[in-house]
Enzyme design. Structure first.
Site, PDB file in Angstrom:
ATOM      1  N   LYS A 130       0.864  -1.187   0.000  1.00  0.00           N
ATOM      2  CA  LYS A 130       0.000   0.000   0.000  1.00  0.00           C
ATOM      3  C   LYS A 130       0.893   1.227   0.000  1.00  0.00           C
ATOM      4  O   LYS A 130       2.052   1.156   0.413  1.00  0.00           O
ATOM      5  CB  LYS A 130      -0.881  -0.013   1.257  1.00  0.00           C
ATOM      6  CG  LYS A 130      -2.100   0.864   1.181  1.00  0.00           C
ATOM      7  CD  LYS A 130      -3.267   0.209   0.466  1.00  0.00           C
ATOM      8  CE  LYS A 130      -4.387   1.206   0.221  1.00  0.00           C
ATOM      9  NZ  LYS A 130      -5.638   0.564  -0.225  1.00  0.00           N
ATOM     10  N   ASP A 170      -7.158   4.553  -4.315  1.00  0.00           N
ATOM     11  CA  ASP A 170      -7.782   4.433  -2.994  1.00  0.00           C
ATOM     12  C   ASP A 170      -8.364   5.821  -2.720  1.00  0.00           C
ATOM     13  O   ASP A 170      -8.599   6.585  -3.679  1.00  0.00           O
ATOM     14  CB  ASP A 170      -6.739   4.030  -1.924  1.00  0.00           C
ATOM     15  CG  ASP A 170      -7.366   3.653  -0.581  1.00  0.00           C
ATOM     16  OD1 ASP A 170      -7.841   2.520  -0.439  1.00  0.00           O
ATOM     17  OD2 ASP A 170      -7.401   4.506   0.335  1.00  0.00           O
TER      18      ASP A 170
HETATM   19  P1  NDP Z   1     -12.941   8.139  -2.421  1.00  0.00           P
HETATM   20  O1  NDP Z   1     -11.868   9.127  -2.210  1.00  0.00           O
HETATM   21  O2  NDP Z   1     -13.497   7.944  -3.781  1.00  0.00           O
HETATM   22  O3  NDP Z   1     -14.163   8.440  -1.443  1.00  0.00           O
HETATM   23  C1  NDP Z   1     -13.988   8.489  -0.069  1.00  0.00           C
HETATM   24  C2  NDP Z   1     -15.300   8.905   0.569  1.00  0.00           C
HETATM   25  O4  NDP Z   1     -15.177   8.784   1.980  1.00  0.00           O
HETATM   26  C3  NDP Z   1     -15.649  10.356   0.292  1.00  0.00           C
HETATM   27  O5  NDP Z   1     -17.030  10.517   0.280  1.00  0.00           O
HETATM   28  C4  NDP Z   1     -15.029  11.065   1.497  1.00  0.00           C
HETATM   29  O6  NDP Z   1     -15.617  12.316   1.806  1.00  0.00           O
HETATM   30  C5  NDP Z   1     -15.293  10.062   2.593  1.00  0.00           C
HETATM   31  N1  NDP Z   1     -14.252  10.205   3.626  1.00  0.00           N
HETATM   32  C6  NDP Z   1     -12.911  10.103   3.472  1.00  0.00           C
HETATM   33  N2  NDP Z   1     -12.269  10.332   4.629  1.00  0.00           N
HETATM   34  C7  NDP Z   1     -13.238  10.592   5.521  1.00  0.00           C
HETATM   35  C8  NDP Z   1     -13.224  10.899   6.900  1.00  0.00           C
HETATM   36  N3  NDP Z   1     -12.066  10.998   7.583  1.00  0.00           N
HETATM   37  N4  NDP Z   1     -14.418  11.075   7.515  1.00  0.00           N
HETATM   38  C9  NDP Z   1     -15.580  10.981   6.825  1.00  0.00           C
HETATM   39  N5  NDP Z   1     -15.653  10.687   5.517  1.00  0.00           N
HETATM   40  C10 NDP Z   1     -14.507  10.502   4.878  1.00  0.00           C
HETATM   41  O7  NDP Z   1     -12.342   6.762  -1.843  1.00  0.00           O
HETATM   42  P2  NDP Z   1     -12.832   5.280  -2.130  1.00  0.00           P
HETATM   43  O8  NDP Z   1     -14.299   5.261  -2.302  1.00  0.00           O
HETATM   44  O9  NDP Z   1     -11.965   4.707  -3.174  1.00  0.00           O
HETATM   45  O10 NDP Z   1     -12.438   4.550  -0.756  1.00  0.00           O
HETATM   46  C11 NDP Z   1     -13.332   4.465   0.357  1.00  0.00           C
HETATM   47  C12 NDP Z   1     -12.888   3.347   1.288  1.00  0.00           C
HETATM   48  O11 NDP Z   1     -12.881   2.103   0.577  1.00  0.00           O
HETATM   49  C13 NDP Z   1     -11.479   3.480   1.871  1.00  0.00           C
HETATM   50  O12 NDP Z   1     -11.466   2.905   3.162  1.00  0.00           O
HETATM   51  C14 NDP Z   1     -10.642   2.631   0.934  1.00  0.00           C
HETATM   52  O13 NDP Z   1      -9.453   2.189   1.551  1.00  0.00           O
HETATM   53  C15 NDP Z   1     -11.611   1.476   0.698  1.00  0.00           C
HETATM   54  N6  NDP Z   1     -11.355   0.672  -0.497  1.00  0.00           N
HETATM   55  C16 NDP Z   1     -11.329   1.249  -1.743  1.00  0.00           C
HETATM   56  C17 NDP Z   1     -11.135   0.462  -2.855  1.00  0.00           C
HETATM   57  C18 NDP Z   1     -11.251   1.026  -4.231  1.00  0.00           C
HETATM   58  O14 NDP Z   1     -11.254   0.235  -5.180  1.00  0.00           O
HETATM   59  N7  NDP Z   1     -11.369   2.317  -4.425  1.00  0.00           N
HETATM   60  C19 NDP Z   1     -10.845  -0.988  -2.736  1.00  0.00           C
HETATM   61  C20 NDP Z   1     -10.981  -1.501  -1.397  1.00  0.00           C
HETATM   62  C21 NDP Z   1     -11.198  -0.681  -0.327  1.00  0.00           C
HETATM   63  P3  NDP Z   1     -14.836  13.676   1.426  1.00  0.00           P
HETATM   64  O15 NDP Z   1     -14.911  13.759  -0.066  1.00  0.00           O
HETATM   65  O16 NDP Z   1     -15.592  14.727   2.148  1.00  0.00           O
HETATM   66  O17 NDP Z   1     -13.440  13.504   1.950  1.00  0.00           O
END
Ligand code: NDP
Length: 449
Positions: A130, A170
């Site tokens: 990662k 991510d």
């Molecule tokens: P994105 O950046 O596309 O979206 C993240 C979302 O989570 C946004 O809506 C963001 O809001 C919110 N968010 C982020 N940090 C915080 C926080 N501290 N408190 C509240 N809301 C928060 O990321 P992904 O959708 O790709 O990833 C989301 C999760 O899924 C993560 O845990 C990632 O590790 C996991 N994941 C992702 C994969 C992928 O293929 N993308 C694969 C496997 C797991 P805002 O825009 O306001 O920050």
């Protein structure tokens, strides 16, 4: 973190804490796996002799580097870049890059540790890793994001390769960022090495259904858990945290399967729409315009937005945490169960705190931990690598079918392993044990390296 673990494992855990001071998320992820492993060491004493756990808890390589870049005002900015190559017993290091101000070594190590077992569970030939940076793409121009990505890759490229280490996206890293990273890698190496990054755009080596894969996969996993309980997903009221890549496509698949998704969020607050979320609007706001979820309520007067509100207080049958780590506490879990929630599938990595996990397990609800439920993303990344290697491009339906089959397989592995080790229905134990055994056996076979 109070659950008792075996004395020997407690000692190992204390060593991890001492060797990795202040990295609380890493400690949490390690402890959660160790809590499952007592019976495994009894069944496989050779894992103890080969010091497999000690070796797994020490990443093979940790790279930390300076990332200097220039903003639109001509000011020099400095960020920190990370790549933690956790374990390559099963294949090249594989795992995403996170760009978020909260990123530090402890976050990257926890994510890499989780990734290792998740990748093993997919049954595909990929190791664990990662990376990321404390850079925040939010509010930056495309030019700024490009210059940052170019600087980041100018250091990172020397550690990558389609048979060495293959990053993906991510939080904060989507197709735009992967494009700039891939462009710089290509320029420096003078190689169009498609398989070095996944999550690419469809016109330049990306795979169909990769964008959808993590969210869709989490819903496929959820559906498998519900099938065991002979409960249909159709008609269920669902809530999903986040409104990023994972959340959007979890909502899409929930809706396709007849679920009614009434709420989602971002870091500013949540939106609640009792009639069911308008996904086309969310995609427009989030994917196209890069706006806040609060704007949803200005388009739909029936919906209401709660700034800094707690999404988990909304009554639901099914909850999918799809935002970030430790976003769902013990108190939230208690509220969800009290309000009738009967199934939780984690799209995010480690979104539920250890106290929250214990509440779900004690209540006996269907609880799918992230390392199993969100493995569809990395599995489809492995399919992207497969297509790149054979210079092929599969259609959407074929890829989605493969993804559904993979998630079914992961569910079965977790389910059967939980039963075999005496904790039927406990997907946490199932995922930790099945993932660990696969990596451990490969490490024993490869010798002390
Ligand atoms: P994105 O950046 O596309 O979206 C993240 C979302 O989570 C946004 O809506 C963001 O809001 C919110 N968010 C982020 N940090 C915080 C926080 N501290 N408190 C509240 N809301 C928060 O990321 P992904 O959708 O790709 O990833 C989301 C999760 O899924 C993560 O845990 C990632 O590790 C996991 N994941 C992702 C994969 C992928 O293929 N993308 C694969 C496997 C797991 P805002 O825009 O306001 O920050």
């Amino acid at each position: 973190m109070s659950k008792i673990i075996d004395e020997k494992l407690e000692g190992l855990f204390q060593d991890v804490v001492k060797r990795n001071p202040g990295e609380v998320e890493f400690h949490q992820a390690v402890r959660e796996v160790l809590e499952s492993l007592g019976p495994v060491l009894v069944k496989y004493p050779e894992f103890g002799e080969h010091k497999i756990i000690e070796r797994i808890c020490e990443p093979e390589r940790q790279i930390i580097f300076r990332v200097p870049w220039q903003d639109d005002a001509g000011q020099v900015q400095i960020h920190r870049g990370f790549r933690v190559e956790v374990n390559s017993a099963l294949g090249p290091y594989k795992g995403g890059l996170r760009f978020h101000p909260s990123v530090y070594l402890g976050i990257i190590k926890f994510l890499g540790f989780e990734q290792l077992f998740k990748n093993a569970l997919t049954g595909m030939p990929i190791g664990g890793g990662k990376g990321g940076s404390d850079f925040d793409p939010k509010g930056k121009s495309d030019g700024e994001v490009m210059r940052f990505c170019q600087s980041f890759m100018t250091e990172l490229y020397r550690h990558l390769g389609e048979y060495t280490d293959v990053p993906a996206g991510d939080i904060g890293v989507g197709t735009r960022e992967i494009g700039y990273l891939f462009g710089q890698y290509k320029r420096i190496t003078n190689r169009y090495e498609s398989g070095v990054l996944t999550g690419k755009g469809l016109d330049w080596g990306g795979a169909r259904a990769r964008k959808e894969a993590t969210g869709y996969g989490a819903v496929f996993f959820l559906n498998e858990m519900l099938k065991v309980r002979r409960t249909p997903l159709a008609g269920k009221t669902c809530i999903v945290s986040g409104s990023g890549n994972v959340a959007i496509y979890a909502i899409e698949k929930l809706q396709q399967l007849g679920g009614k998704v009434v709420a989602c969020s971002d870091s500013g607050g949540f939106v609640h729409d009792k009639k069911g979320l308008d996904l086309a609007l969310i995609k427009q706001l989030k994917e196209v315009e890069r706006r806040r979820i609060s704007e949803y309520a200005t388009h739909h007067k029936r919906a209401h937005y709660v700034a800094k509100g707690n999404l988990w207080e909304i009554p639901c049958d099914v909850a999918l945490p799809c935002a970030t780590q430790n976003e769902l506490t013990g108190k939230d879990a208690t509220t969800l169960v009290k309000n009738g929630c009967r199934a939780v599938a984690e799209g995010a990595n480690m979104p539920t705190t250890p106290e929250g996990v214990r509440v779900f397990l004690k209540a006996g609800i269907a609880y799918g931990p992230g390392k199993a439920a969100n493995a569809g993303g990395v599995a489809t990344s492995a399919l992207e690598m497969q297509q790149n290697a054979s210079r092929d491009a599969w259609d959407f339906e074929f890829t989605e079918q493969k993804l559904a089959g993979i998630m079914k397989g992961i569910h079965q592995r977790c389910y059967e392993t939980a039963e075999e080790f005496g904790t039927p229905g406990n997907y946490v134990n199932g995922a930790n044990i099945a993932g660990f055994i696969k990596v451990a056996k490969a490490m024993v076979a490869l010798g002390l390296i």
